[in-house]
Each structure stands twice: as C-alpha cells, then as structure tokens.
Design an enzyme around this catalytic site. Structure first.
Site, PDB file in Angstrom:
ATOM      1  N   CYS A  12      41.724 -45.810 -31.512  1.00  0.00           N
ATOM      2  CA  CYS A  12      40.860 -44.650 -32.553  1.00  0.00           C
ATOM      3  C   CYS A  12      40.735 -43.631 -31.612  1.00  0.00           C
ATOM      4  CB  CYS A  12      39.675 -44.864 -32.844  1.00  0.00           C
ATOM      5  SG  CYS A  12      38.223 -45.822 -31.489  1.00  0.00           S
ATOM      6  N   HIS A  43      36.661 -53.920 -26.580  1.00  0.00           N
ATOM      7  CA  HIS A  43      36.884 -55.421 -26.954  1.00  0.00           C
ATOM      8  C   HIS A  43      38.227 -55.432 -26.883  1.00  0.00           C
ATOM      9  CE1 HIS A  43      32.335 -55.916 -27.574  1.00  0.00           C
ATOM     10  NE2 HIS A  43      32.888 -55.981 -26.973  1.00  0.00           N
ATOM     11  N   HIS A  77      31.065 -48.546 -25.238  1.00  0.00           N
ATOM     12  CA  HIS A  77      30.081 -48.924 -26.189  1.00  0.00           C
ATOM     13  C   HIS A  77      28.586 -48.535 -26.309  1.00  0.00           C
ATOM     14  CE1 HIS A  77      33.160 -52.317 -26.079  1.00  0.00           C
ATOM     15  NE2 HIS A  77      33.242 -51.977 -27.098  1.00  0.00           N
ATOM     16  N   HIS A 127      25.028 -57.699 -30.087  1.00  0.00           N
ATOM     17  CA  HIS A 127      26.626 -56.356 -29.997  1.00  0.00           C
ATOM     18  C   HIS A 127      25.729 -55.285 -28.791  1.00  0.00           C
ATOM     19  CE1 HIS A 127      29.971 -53.162 -30.310  1.00  0.00           C
ATOM     20  NE2 HIS A 127      30.838 -54.275 -30.760  1.00  0.00           N
ATOM     21  N   GLU A 129      26.312 -51.966 -28.199  1.00  0.00           N
ATOM     22  CA  GLU A 129      26.487 -51.220 -29.037  1.00  0.00           C
ATOM     23  C   GLU A 129      25.452 -51.381 -29.585  1.00  0.00           C
ATOM     24  OE1 GLU A 129      27.488 -47.768 -32.441  1.00  0.00           O
ATOM     25  OE2 GLU A 129      28.896 -49.409 -31.687  1.00  0.00           O
ATOM     26  N   CYS A 197      32.019 -45.257 -37.983  1.00  0.00           N
ATOM     27  CA  CYS A 197      33.170 -44.184 -37.547  1.00  0.00           C
ATOM     28  C   CYS A 197      34.053 -44.025 -38.461  1.00  0.00           C
ATOM     29  CB  CYS A 197      34.139 -45.323 -35.914  1.00  0.00           C
ATOM     30  SG  CYS A 197      34.946 -45.124 -35.172  1.00  0.00           S
ATOM     31  N   SER A 225      36.314 -58.476 -30.825  1.00  0.00           N
ATOM     32  CA  SER A 225      35.915 -57.001 -31.566  1.00  0.00           C
ATOM     33  C   SER A 225      35.979 -57.009 -32.930  1.00  0.00           C
ATOM     34  CB  SER A 225      37.807 -56.031 -31.884  1.00  0.00           C
ATOM     35  OG  SER A 225      37.583 -55.237 -32.635  1.00  0.00           O
ATOM     36  N   ASN A 227      35.224 -54.360 -35.503  1.00  0.00           N
ATOM     37  CA  ASN A 227      35.957 -53.539 -36.110  1.00  0.00           C
ATOM     38  C   ASN A 227      37.207 -54.737 -35.988  1.00  0.00           C
ATOM     39  OD1 ASN A 227      38.536 -52.563 -35.493  1.00  0.00           O
ATOM     40  ND2 ASN A 227      37.105 -52.044 -33.498  1.00  0.00           N
ATOM     41  N   SER A 269      41.115 -51.083 -31.347  1.00  0.00           N
ATOM     42  CA  SER A 269      40.665 -51.623 -29.876  1.00  0.00           C
ATOM     43  C   SER A 269      42.206 -52.008 -29.189  1.00  0.00           C
ATOM     44  CB  SER A 269      39.765 -52.376 -29.313  1.00  0.00           C
ATOM     45  OG  SER A 269      38.890 -53.160 -29.896  1.00  0.00           O
TER      46      SER A 269
END
Length: 308
Positions: A12, A43, A77, A127, A129, A197, A225, A227, A269
């Site tokens: 991304c 990640h 993050h 996490h 983030e 996102c 990861s 996502n 990622s």
C-alpha cells in the site's frame, strides 16, 4: 490449473512510503551514521531481513540505541507521545515514517479527548499501532476487540463518548462492532469505517471476489501482519481453503490437491517479488497459466515523503 491474481494486492502507499524512507535514509547516511528502526519498519520478514543485511539495526526500545549520533526511524505503525519525548531526550535524530492514515487516527483521538470525550479504541491488543494510538492521549482508553467486549464496557458517561479504530481491521467485523456500540450507546460519535485504511478495504473486497472464483487461496504475508491475517480470516469464513505464507518455500503441494483455480493475493506489507516468486514456482511445478481477476483495478494513492 489456473492461477488468478487478486487486484489490488501487495504494498500500500503507507508501506511503500515507510520502506522508501528507510532505503533513502540508509543510502544517504551509510558509512557515516548508524540507522536504527524502532520495531519492524513494516510487518514483513523479507523486508526486515533485507534491511538487516544492509546494516539497519532494529530496536525494541529507545534504550537499545547505543549511538546517540545515530538516526532513528519510527515505523509505519506509529508511536506514542512518550516514545517521541524519550527519543528527544536521547538526542538522536528522528525520521517519522508513520503512515499518514495512522497519524490521522492519532489526531482524531487527541481531538476527541480535547473536546472532553471518553474514548473507545477498536483494535487488537499489543499491536504496535494500537499502542501508539493509546499513547497519544492522556486519559485511559477502553480497548474493544470483540462484540463481547462491547457488552462488557463500563462507561462513565454514555452521552459523552467517541471511538476510533485501528486501520488494518476486518471491515465486516468492525462494522458489526460499530453497529453494536451505536445500539448500546446511541450518542456515541466516531468515523464509521473511514479509519479503516483504503488499502485494507480494497484488499479485503478483492479477496472476497477471489474466493468466489477459485478453489484455494494463497495469501502472501507474514504471520505478524494484521492485514494479511484478516485476508486469511475472510477467505476461511467463505468456506474456502486458504493459507498464509511468507514465500513460495512455505508451500505445501498437498494444499492444492483437487484445485483447478488457485487464487493468490498479498498483504499490504508484502512486496511484489514474493508474489512473483510464488507464481514462478507454481508455473514450473504445477504447469499453470496466470490471469488477473476480473474487475480488478490499480491503486494510484501516493503520500508525501518526510523531508530530511
């Protein structure tokens, strides 16, 4: 046997920005100053190991930085305010590679707090983030991960409540949690799904379509990861066989028994090279042809880079 590639997939804009910032910094200061990264820049094992080989030192805390003349990069993050302050006290030069969409959530959380709101954060405990978002405000935040967490919430003032979300969550799960929050606390305010996102949403929508037209789905991404794991969960929820792999070396040919169409996608990622290597492996070993899923599209999102 046919390989069908999801579109969009892979990097991304936020990940590309963070990786590029680290690569440019390394090139600019190599042999002059040590480059440090707090936690993993993104990640993905392949990316992190590649930078380690080039001399980047990944640290888990500011205390681990041995050279105050070094350069410290914050990962995509994001970090808490206290970590920012600690880095300043340490005296190292800081380059912030936080994804702009994560920074947006930081600002939202602070704005809600400044207006006197009690805060709820929808996200995954531990996490990085989530830790960064929690550390952007002074007052305690209630963390919600599941529907049950919503029912268990103890809120001081239900009429003075707001929420924000981690950016890499499951759209469907988050939608249910937000709906339940609004049902229990009708006065709650928040950004709906806007904090999820764009790339997370696009990849989840694509993998849903991919699962419908394939027999098994391979997701390229690292186990840590968020996502990538959500893509795996989505595929499994449709009843399709799905596997999360770091690279083609993790492949088990037995996974593909009876499959005529193999779907391949990649977390936000995961770099293109890992997908390319997987496709080449399958073409050589399974005599497959390759196509891109119908209705796919190319993302054209770009973020400005940090000046340094």
């Amino acid at each position: 046997m046919e390989i069908i590639l999801a579109e969009p997939r892979g990097f991304c804009a936020g990940v590309k920005r963070a990786v590029d910032i680290l690569a440019i910094t390394l090139e600019k200061y190599k042999n002059e100053r040590q480059v440090y990264v707090l936690h993993e820049i993104v990640h993905n094992k392949y990316i992190v190991e590649g930078f380690k080989k080039q001399g980047v030192v990944f640290v888990s805390s500011i205390e681990d930085i041995k050279d105050n003349r070094g350069i410290l990069i914050f990962s995509a993050h994001g970090v808490s305010k206290s970590i920012e302050d600690e880095a300043k006290r340490k005296g190292v030069q800081v380059i912030d590679a936080t994804c702009p969409l994560v920074s947006k959530v930081h600002k939202e959380a602070k704005r809600y707090e400044d207006s006197g709101k009690e805060l709820i954060l929808i996200g995954h405990e531990n996490h990085p983030e989530v830790k960064g978002i929690i550390g952007r405000v002074s007052n305690p935040i209630s963390l919600v991960q599941t529907m049950q967490d919503v029912y268990n919430l103890q809120i001081k003032d239900p009429d003075n409540l707001s929420y924000v979300t981690q950016t890499t969550l499951s759209i469907d799960d988050t939608k249910e949690i937000i709906a339940t929050l609004k049902l229990r606390f009708p006065s709650i305010t928040g950004p709906d799904l806007k904090d999820i996102c764009y790339a997370t949403q696009n990849r989840q929508n694509a993998v849903k379509k991919l699962a419908k037209i394939t027999d098994v789905v391979l997701i390229v991404g690292s186990k840590n990861s968020s996502n990538s794991n959500r893509l795996l969960d989505l595929c499994i929820s449709t009843g399709k066989r799905a596997y999360l792999i770091d690279n083609y070396k993790c492949m088990n040919k037995n996974w593909l028994q009876g499959a005529e169409k193999i779907g391949i996608t990649a977390g936000a990622s995961a770099p293109d090279i890992l997908v390319d290597e997987l496709v080449n492996y399958l073409k050589i070993n399974m005599n497959t042809k390759v196509s891109v899923m119908p209705d796919g599209f190319t993302e054209n999102v770009q973020f400005k880079y940090t000046k340094w």
